[in-house]
Structures are given as C-alpha cells and as structure tokens.
Design a protein around this motif. Sequence first.
Motif, PDB file in Angstrom:
ATOM      1  N   SER A  96     -17.410 -26.071  -4.792  1.00  0.00           N
ATOM      2  CA  SER A  96     -18.635 -25.395  -5.202  1.00  0.00           C
ATOM      3  C   SER A  96     -18.956 -24.329  -4.171  1.00  0.00           C
ATOM      4  O   SER A  96     -19.156 -24.630  -2.980  1.00  0.00           O
TER       5      SER A  96
ATOM      6  N   GLN B 294     -19.714 -26.399 -13.819  1.00  0.00           N
ATOM      7  CA  GLN B 294     -19.416 -25.376 -12.821  1.00  0.00           C
ATOM      8  C   GLN B 294     -19.502 -24.018 -13.504  1.00  0.00           C
ATOM      9  O   GLN B 294     -18.788 -23.747 -14.474  1.00  0.00           O
TER      10      GLN B 294
ATOM     11  N   THR C 296     -21.052 -25.462  -8.663  1.00  0.00           N
ATOM     12  CA  THR C 296     -21.121 -26.726  -9.388  1.00  0.00           C
ATOM     13  C   THR C 296     -22.552 -27.254  -9.369  1.00  0.00           C
ATOM     14  O   THR C 296     -23.234 -27.163  -8.345  1.00  0.00           O
TER      15      THR C 296
END
Length: 450
Positions: free
Chosen positions: A160, A438, A443
Amino acid sequence: MPYTIPAAPPASRTPSLLRRELRDRLEALARTHRVPGAQLVLDTGTDVISIHTGTADISAGTLLTAETAVPLGSLTKPFTAALVMLLADDGDVDLDESAAEHLQELRGVPGVTIRQLLSHTGGLPTGPDSDTAAATTAARYLLSVCTAGDLLFPPGTDFSYSNAAYVAAGRLVESVTGMPWAEAIRSLLLEPLGVVPAFIGDTAPARPVAAGHAVNTATGQALVARQNLAPLEAPAGALLASAADLAAFGNALIGRNVILPPAVAKDMRRPEPAARPGTLADGWSPGLALYEQGERVWYGHDGNAQGTSCHLRTDPESGVVVAFTGNAGGATALWRDLAGELARLTGIRVPPGGHPVAGGRRAALPGCVGTYRNGTTTYRVTAGPDGEPALSVDGDLALPLICYADLSCDLRDPATGSLEPGGRFHRDPVTGSIDRIQISGRTARRTDDG
C-alpha cells in the motif's frame, strides 16, 4: 514483446538528427497537452540526448532551460530510499530490523522493518493530507497513524503506497545522521551526484526553478499552481530537479557511476515478493517501481507535485536511462505519448507506467459493497441502480466500477464513458469474503462502520 535497442540510431538518423526530431515532437506534444515547459534526457550509454522546451513560470515569463529544476513530487522517494540504503551500507542501520529500534514514534508497529518502509509493504496508511500535516510535527504525525489499529495488513504481506512510510524514512535519516533530512540528502547524495539542491519551500533557491501549472480546460489558460506540501512531508516529495539530474541519479541506480556502490544499487533493484502495486507498476523494490517490458524489467518512479509530472526509467541490461519533467498536469499524458515517439524513432520501448484497463471477463461482485478505510481516508462502494457498483472516496462523486472475475476493477468516467485503471479487491483467505480494496496502489481495509 521485448524491445530492441539499436547499437546506434538508425542509419537515416544521426544523433543530431534524432535530437532535432525528438525536440520537434516534444514541442508539438507540449502544445497539444497544454504543458508550458518540458525536459527530456535519453542516455543510451553511448549517446546522451538532452532537449527542453517552453516556459518555466508562466506568470514570470521565464524560459525553461536544461538547468531548470522542476518539483518532483513523489519522485523524491527514490532519493530518500537511496540515502537510507547508503546508511545501511555503512552499517548504521540494518534494513531488516524493526524501524522502531531507531524511531520511538513507531513503537506501536514494531513488526515494520526499514526495508518495508522503503517498499510500501509495512501496511502503514498513506497519512493525512498536507494541510492537516502542516499543523503538526513529524513525531506526532507518525504517532497518530503508525498504530496497530491502523495497519492495513500484517507487515511484509502486501503493498500500500504510503507517504507516512517516507516521513518515517526521513525521520530515520535524521535520527541516524544527526542532520535534518534536507542537509543529509544534500551532502550525502545530491552534491556527490553533481546536483545543485533545490526544495519546495526554498525562499532563495540556488538555481533556476519551475512552477507547476494548472490549465483551465475551458479557456486553455495556464495558471501557476501553489505547492502545498507540508514541511514534515519533505522526504516524500520536496525535491526539485531537472531531467539531467534525474538521469544522473538513474545512472547511479544501474551502476554507471560510483555514487551508489554496486551492492547498494543492486539491492535497490531487488523486488519485494509481497509487493503487488496493482495499477501503479508490476512490482516494487526498496524505493523503486518495477515495470515489465517483454523480457526486460525497467526500474524507476513517477512523481506529481501540484501541476507537474516527472518520470524516470532505467534499464540495467541495456544501460538506457530516460528522464522526463513537465510543469503542468497534462504532462502525464505528454509523457505517455512521448514514450510512443521514442519507440518509433529509436526502437527503445520505454514503459510509461500505469496499467491498461483490465479487460478481462466481467463479473458481478455483490460482496464488494461496503466501507473501506486507509487511515483517515474512506472508500465507499455502493450498489448503483443499474446493478454496477460505484466508488466514492471521502464523499466525492461516485464513479462506476467495472469488476472482473480476477477481482480487478476499472473506473468508468461518467462524462465520456471511457475506462481508467482502477485497482483490485482482495478476499480473506480464510472466509473468502472481500476484505480489502486497492485503488491506485493504496489499500483500504474493510470496516463497514458507516
């Protein structure tokens, strides 16, 4: 299909002719995409072609030259990562130790390693917006977002994209060196590279700098865009540099100069197995995005500040380095078109970045409806009247989602109907239910708490 790089430009194109053709295409594309100024450097290891065009600051009327520094935005991150990697090479830190060993602000997430900070695999949220960050200190910022409750996934298991991770990396540099981040990156990396440092917020820069620009789509008029990066976010996005500066850094990343020891450059290019960045790239390493192009892998990064778009690509196998800067939002589309021109004129197929729309077998995903969070950012997926889900971020206009059987998704522009790369959903491996989304590399964890 892998590209082929000619040993020299085609017989009909000497380096000087190729330079003129690329300059003409750059100028034409800048006009098409309403970009006041742009720079391009193509370094094949044998020849270096450097071109530029246009205006650095539309309000002052200053010309953009080869030396003009452009706000890099997130292309700052690879420089910060390289600095941390140099500290590791000196034995000052261990990339695989807990970052909390050096930063008490991360004691709430002791499982996050330094390597995971650099590769966005630590599970940290992206962090609050710049206006919010400007009202606090780096230590308080990190304490507020680096908590066990805010982790998006167990460290080292997924990807992420996180500005907070690079705020932490900058704090790590300061803790280890005893210098402010700007001073450390100036003395340990930029000046050895031959780069005259420039940062967002400099009141008297030591070199010519460009402004970012926003373009009024109705009138076509370009206006200077104000940079609003918070000081504490500097390690994630404060650098200004020219395409020539980026090319010098790119040469260091592929081992063409000694600024980065070979082991450091190689480690920066080592893929992290857990890093699945979705629409951003094909993979990630400590500080670099990985772009697959046929049988080759290019390394680099993209960056956007307010009204700028900057890109770096390196191919260690062929030794090709390509760097681009543009000082308007339309420069991202310019870069993509320019990559096509490079392929046509030179045979070098530079991956522009950004995956195409998924285009797989469409599938209904009724289980995707719900609320997802990344720190203070809220993603809501709702069911539309036509049966298609729609995505809204922090209450903004909901965009239709086109979902596919492999859990990937695209976003549909309601004005044009065109599809843009969106992201992907995740299923919990135990329950099989969709538990994360995501979007653009960020995310969000499902909460369904309204």
